[in-house]
Scaffold this motif. Structure first.
Motif: not given
Length: 103
Positions: A12-16, A28-31
């Motif tokens: 979901x993070x990478x999709x966002x 951008x966010x990273x998991x």
């Protein structure tokens, strides 16, 4: 189960991040996967904003998202999700075998 949930959230993070690839000034966010406490009880996922210096990289989008890294992470998370599902399936089969033996 915690592995499935963590990999799903990672996707979901990478999709966002990918959806906002062309968004100017998007951070951008990273998991980040972490072992749950107490040790051996699962995995947790935390997300954090990436460094804005990524926007200065030649391969980065206007948002600072690196498309290659995002695609690679998505593939890793997808495979991790599949592996976690297979672990649960194997455990379920072993439990069923154990119950059949005891019955």
């Amino acid at each position: 189960m915690s592995g499935l949930q963590a990999y799903q959230q990672g996707l979901a993070v990478e999709g966002h991040n990918t959806a906002n690839l062309a968004t100017q000034d998007f951070v951008p966010q990273s998991a980040s996967f972490n072992e749950a406490r107490p040790a051996g009880t699962g995995v947790t996922l935390s997300t954090a904003a990436r460094e804005l210096s990524a926007a200065q990289d030649s391969g980065a989008a206007p948002s600072g998202t690196d498309p290659a890294a995002s695609i690679t992470n998505s593939l890793v998370y997808k495979l991790g999700f599949s592996l976690s599902a297979k672990v649960i399936q194997a455990a379920d089969e072993r439990l069923g075998t154990l119950i059949d033996i005891k019955a």
